[in-house]
Motif scaffolding. Structure first.
Motif: not given
Length: 615
Positions: A178-194, A242-251
């Motif tokens: 099934f498709k997971m959705l997250a419409g308000n979780v965005k990569y930060k401007k300078n985050a590297k998208v892997t 949640v722990a901050q380390a795992g979400i440091k690249d998103v808002t």
């Protein structure tokens, strides 16, 4: 957990199935290219109907509760009923779908995370397998899907073996169907998208309108020729949970703004029937049964963030399924245009299911609001078990057995947590004692006190023996894991007496709807204080009552404090903890707890009277 690294195998290939079939791609825009649409082929009829019937089945906060002995009971008008578990949830979903030409099954967050031993030990791969077989069509992610960070969330969606644990069984992990959705979780401007290894089209939904979201903001299903758009947003409070380390690249952006942008985008693409999945919720009145309804158009007697969110979500959104609070309700909360709109939530752990029935207009492509009806249904344990779910459970039990049934200590009676999280608990204090014992030595952190967040205590320790046959009073590794499943590390740090006072005051916070949230920390032996129920937020605790081993805490003096890594990063809104200096890492929280049980057996839970509440 390190003992698992040498195990081999993987998850059985997920079965792609659904109540809607014939996958095809919507044309044109990049966002559409990533948005697979499932087409339901209708049964031949004599006359072409003007409307299409659609059933929606929703559930939220499953939290990996595969086994039927852990979910608990549902309060009905006739009393409490044993309910929940994957075997019964799957059967109930299949039963409700019978006779329905068109049906969608939607999950509203926290499908995984904070899970009992059987799922949590294997990084929730068993739960995704179970949800695949339940024929879930789409799901919004909840805050717990971020417990182990963005890379692990993407692995849950797209598959691949765990980066350190490897394959848990011979087949490897193939991801969620099934498709997971997250419409308000965005990569930060300078985050590297892997790009995830198994996601060929990852990021194809990125757009100027909805932004670079970690997962798609929407998906579209085509039901008998009518497009149905599904939006997913998670609580914007996730960074506090949640722990901050795992979400440091998103808002995490505002739920309403993100959902309304997604709805606007869907409308531009010709989608007029729109459902919002919102992992944020409300609170029904105390004592409300599972079938609680508020139907006067204002959400009266329902409190919590979802009320304000529902009132602001675009009128183009026709139905709202919520979650997060583990409360059950079916409500009519008017949209900004003054029209009636359904807002629902069910309980948790698969104990109930929301059934919604509505009609789609073939002429306009929109939901006929007057046709929308809903009810919450109990997933009782008297029905037949789903054989495929029983097989999944048996498979993982066999792999987990040697670890799960190892006895780690003894207790003299039940040791309870605070389910409401707003009161002192014996188990919360006991865990704080264990963490202090683990970090008290100078070489281990030199701690003088420890604190435990109530949300990290996921189950009670019960005296009665389990079906594994370990006997009464015996605590197994599986049981202690279920109490603390997150795998947090312990952190010892310096706080001044003034900062400790601030920490205690941060247990209370004002919510957007005007209510007060209280998260009562577990405190270690020797630490005590008093607080006032009637005092204002920020002035609840009398500083002169804060004591360590009978001595009043001095504002300017530095003390060594131990918390788990979630709290140390400011989780649950305890913003003062990241200010702590001279951090020293400790072992894993579960290891500390098990070592304490072993060293002090038989353990009697401490009386929860270290904190005194005053009028």
């Amino acid at each position: 957990m390190k003992s698992l690294t040498k195990r081999t195998g993987g998850i059985t290939a997920a079965i792609a199935a659904g109540t809607v079939a014939a996958l095809f791609a919507l044309p044109a825009t990049p966002a559409q290219a990533a948005d697979a649409a499932d087409k339901v082929t209708p049964v031949a009829e004599k006359k072409k109907p003007k409307t299409v019937d659609l059933q929606i089945l929703g559930f939220n906060d499953f939290h990996g509760h595969l086994q039927s002995d852990s979910p608990g009971t549902v309060l009905t008008k006739k009393g409490e009923v044993e309910a929940g578990g994957a075997e019964y949830l799957s059967t109930k979903l299949a039963t409700l779908r019978k006779g329905e030409k068109n049906s969608l099954t939607l999950a509203t967050g926290d499908q995984i995370g904070g899970s009992p031993f059987l799922s949590g030990l294997f990084k929730d791969e068993p739960s995704i397998d179970a949800l695949n077989r339940m024929k879930v069509d789409a799901a919004v992610v909840g805050n717990h899907e971020f417990d182990e960070g963005i890379p692990e969330l993407l692995r849950m969606q797209y598959g691949g073996n765990h980066p350190t644990e490897g394959a848990f069984d011979k087949d490897g992990y193939s991801g969620a169907n099934f498709k997971m959705l997250a419409g308000n979780v965005k990569y930060k401007k300078n985050a590297k998208v892997t790009k995830p290894k198994n996601a060929k089209k990852y990021g194809s939904w990125f757009s100027s309108s909805t932004g670079k979201t970690v997962l798609p903001p929407t998906t579209v299903k085509v039901v008998n020729g009518v497009k149905v758009g599904i939006i997913g947003v998670v609580t914007s409070d996730t960074p506090q949970l949640v722990a901050q380390a795992g979400i440091k690249d998103v808002t995490f952006t505002d739920e309403v703004k993100a959902a309304n942008l997604a709805a606007k985008d869907l409308r531009k693409r010709g989608v007029k029937s729109i459902i919002a999945l919102v992992h944020e919720g409300g609170l029904a009145p105390e004592g409300a049964t599972f079938d609680y309804k508020c139907n006067n158009g204002s959400g009266a007697n329902l409190t919590g963030p979802i009320v304000d969110i529902a009132k602001k979500l675009s009128p183009s959104i026709d139905v709202i399924l919520s979650g997060h609070t583990h409360n059950s309700y079916v409500c009519d909360i008017k949209d900004p245009a003054g029209n009636s709109r359904l807002v629902t939530s069910d309980l948790s752990y698969g104990k109930t299911v929301t059934e919604i029935n509505l009609k789609l207009s073939k002429k306009t492509g929109d939901v006929i609001r007057s046709s929308v009806k809903a009810k919450n249904v109990v997933v009782d344990q008297k029905q037949k078990k789903a054989a495929d779910q029983t097989k999944i459970i048996a498979k993982w039990q066999k792999l987990a057995g040697p670890i799960a049934n190892t006895v780690v200590g003894d207790i003299t009676a039940d040791i309870k947590r605070s389910e409401s999280r707003d009161s002192e608990s014996s188990l919360g204090d006991l865990i704080a004692d264990a963490q202090l014992a683990s970090t008290k030595a100078a070489a281990d952190g030199g701690a003088q006190m420890a604190f435990m967040n109530p949300g990290g205590v996921r189950a009670d320790l019960t005296f009665a023996g389990s079906a594994a046959g370990e006997g009464n009073g015996k605590v197994t590794y599986g049981e202690s894991f279920t109490v603390q499943p997150f795998g947090n590390l312990l952190v010892s740090l310096d706080l001044t007496g003034k900062q400790i006072d601030t920490l205690l005051e941060q247990q209370w916070s004002k919510q957007t709807d005007g209510t007060t949230k209280f998260l009562h920390l577990g405190v270690s032996e020797g630490f005590s204080y008093s607080w006032s129920r009637s005092a204002a937020i920020g002035s609840k605790v009398d500083a002169s009552t804060i004591k360590l081993n009978g001595e009043t805490i001095v504002p300017g003096t530095t003390y060594r404090v131990t918390v788990n890594s979630f709290l140390a990063d400011g989780g649950d809104g305890f913003a003062v903890l990241p200010e702590g200096k001279n951090r020293a890492g400790g072992g894993e929280d579960l290891e500390a707890f098990n070592a304490y049980l072993k060293a002090n057996s038989p353990v009697t839970g401490p009386t929860p009277n270290r904190v005194t509440a005053l009028d």
